[in-house]
Motif scaffolding. Structure first.
Motif, PDB file in Angstrom:
ATOM      1  N   THR A 106       0.446  -0.958   0.082  1.00  0.00           N
ATOM      2  CA  THR A 106      -0.434   0.093  -0.130  1.00  0.00           C
ATOM      3  C   THR A 106       0.777   1.490  -0.077  1.00  0.00           C
ATOM      4  O   THR A 106       0.493   1.981  -0.583  1.00  0.00           O
ATOM      5  N   ARG A 107       2.742   1.016   0.027  1.00  0.00           N
ATOM      6  CA  ARG A 107       3.056   2.020   0.028  1.00  0.00           C
ATOM      7  C   ARG A 107       4.199   2.542  -0.596  1.00  0.00           C
ATOM      8  O   ARG A 107       5.575   1.583  -0.256  1.00  0.00           O
ATOM      9  N   PRO A 108       3.990   2.352  -2.624  1.00  0.00           N
ATOM     10  CA  PRO A 108       5.202   2.424  -3.466  1.00  0.00           C
ATOM     11  C   PRO A 108       5.418   3.198  -3.501  1.00  0.00           C
ATOM     12  O   PRO A 108       5.923   4.358  -2.917  1.00  0.00           O
ATOM     13  N   HIS A 109       6.912   2.940  -4.271  1.00  0.00           N
ATOM     14  CA  HIS A 109       7.582   4.418  -4.655  1.00  0.00           C
ATOM     15  C   HIS A 109       6.614   5.210  -5.783  1.00  0.00           C
ATOM     16  O   HIS A 109       5.620   4.645  -6.102  1.00  0.00           O
ATOM     17  N   VAL A 110       7.290   6.770  -5.627  1.00  0.00           N
ATOM     18  CA  VAL A 110       5.443   7.328  -5.991  1.00  0.00           C
ATOM     19  C   VAL A 110       6.528   8.214  -7.257  1.00  0.00           C
ATOM     20  O   VAL A 110       7.532   9.284  -6.515  1.00  0.00           O
ATOM     21  N   VAL A 111       6.788   8.595  -8.479  1.00  0.00           N
ATOM     22  CA  VAL A 111       7.176   9.490  -9.437  1.00  0.00           C
ATOM     23  C   VAL A 111       5.675  10.545  -9.805  1.00  0.00           C
ATOM     24  O   VAL A 111       4.960  10.366  -9.679  1.00  0.00           O
TER      25      VAL A 111
END
Length: 210
Positions: A106-111
């Motif tokens: 639920t907390r992926p990397h984000v671009v």
């Protein structure tokens, strides 16, 4: 309330407080995962990049082993009181593993649309890289040794998932980050894992949205 918090800070060591905070936040992530809520911290126009691929089988394997252990001990140990204690510990262990995995899902990397990059590992690690701090980015599969967060003597930070990293980011300036137990450090380059590194790299290379 502030007095209670101050007393807790004096009595409970910092690393222990951090671990308790991680557990509370992981429990919240487990609820988000179970309810199929949208990923945490991903806005409109952002790219969410998962990183759980190399560890998923291991996590479910740990859950399976814990369940088998619980059943086996219930058969082998004849004392009901011991059964209850072990049952509580085993259930807690299963929920803890699921919560940590849920936090990663639920907390992926984000671009982000503004060109910045948020690198995470569940509730244990969270670093935002401003767009102007990214000198270059490339797909770069490596198999480093060490713990989840490893910092080399020359300032290269490895965020290792399943004994591998797949993306390397060179920085225009050193960035400070917080280790899982609260210690601070600085890195001049970042290496981390993404399940689809090419998509992440392509998104980070695109011009930021106005």
């Amino acid at each position: 309330m502030s007095g209670i918090r101050a007393a807790v800070r004096r009595v409970v060591p910092g690393p222990v407080r951090r671990l308790l905070e991680h557990e509370v936040r992981a429990a919240g992530a487990l609820g988000r995962w179970a309810l199929r809520r949208p990923p945490h911290g991903v806005g409109t126009g952002d790219l969410a990049a998962g990183y759980t691929g190399p560890q998923t089988a291991m996590m479910y394997g740990l859950v399976f082993v814990s369940v088998i252990e619980t059943v086996a001990l219930a058969v082998l140990i004849p004392w009901p009181a011991v059964h209850r204690v072990l049952l509580v510990l085993d259930v807690y262990g299963v929920l803890f593993v699921l919560a940590m995995h849920a936090a990663c899902v639920t907390r992926p990397h984000v671009v982000r649309a503004d060109g910045s990059l948020r690198i995470r590992y569940g509730v244990l690690f969270d670093l935002t890289v401003p767009a102007d701090a990214v000198a270059s980015v490339r797909v770069d599969r490596r198999y480093p040794e060490g713990r989840l967060v490893a910092l080399s003597e020359d300032g290269v930070l490895d965020l290792i998932v399943g004994s591998q990293t797949t993306v390397t980011v060179e920085l225009t300036r050193p960035l400070s980050f917080t280790r899982p137990l609260g210690a601070r450090a600085r890195a001049r380059a970042l290496r981390f894992h993404a399940d689809d590194p090419r998509a992440l790299v392509a998104a980070l290379r695109q011009p930021a949205s106005p």
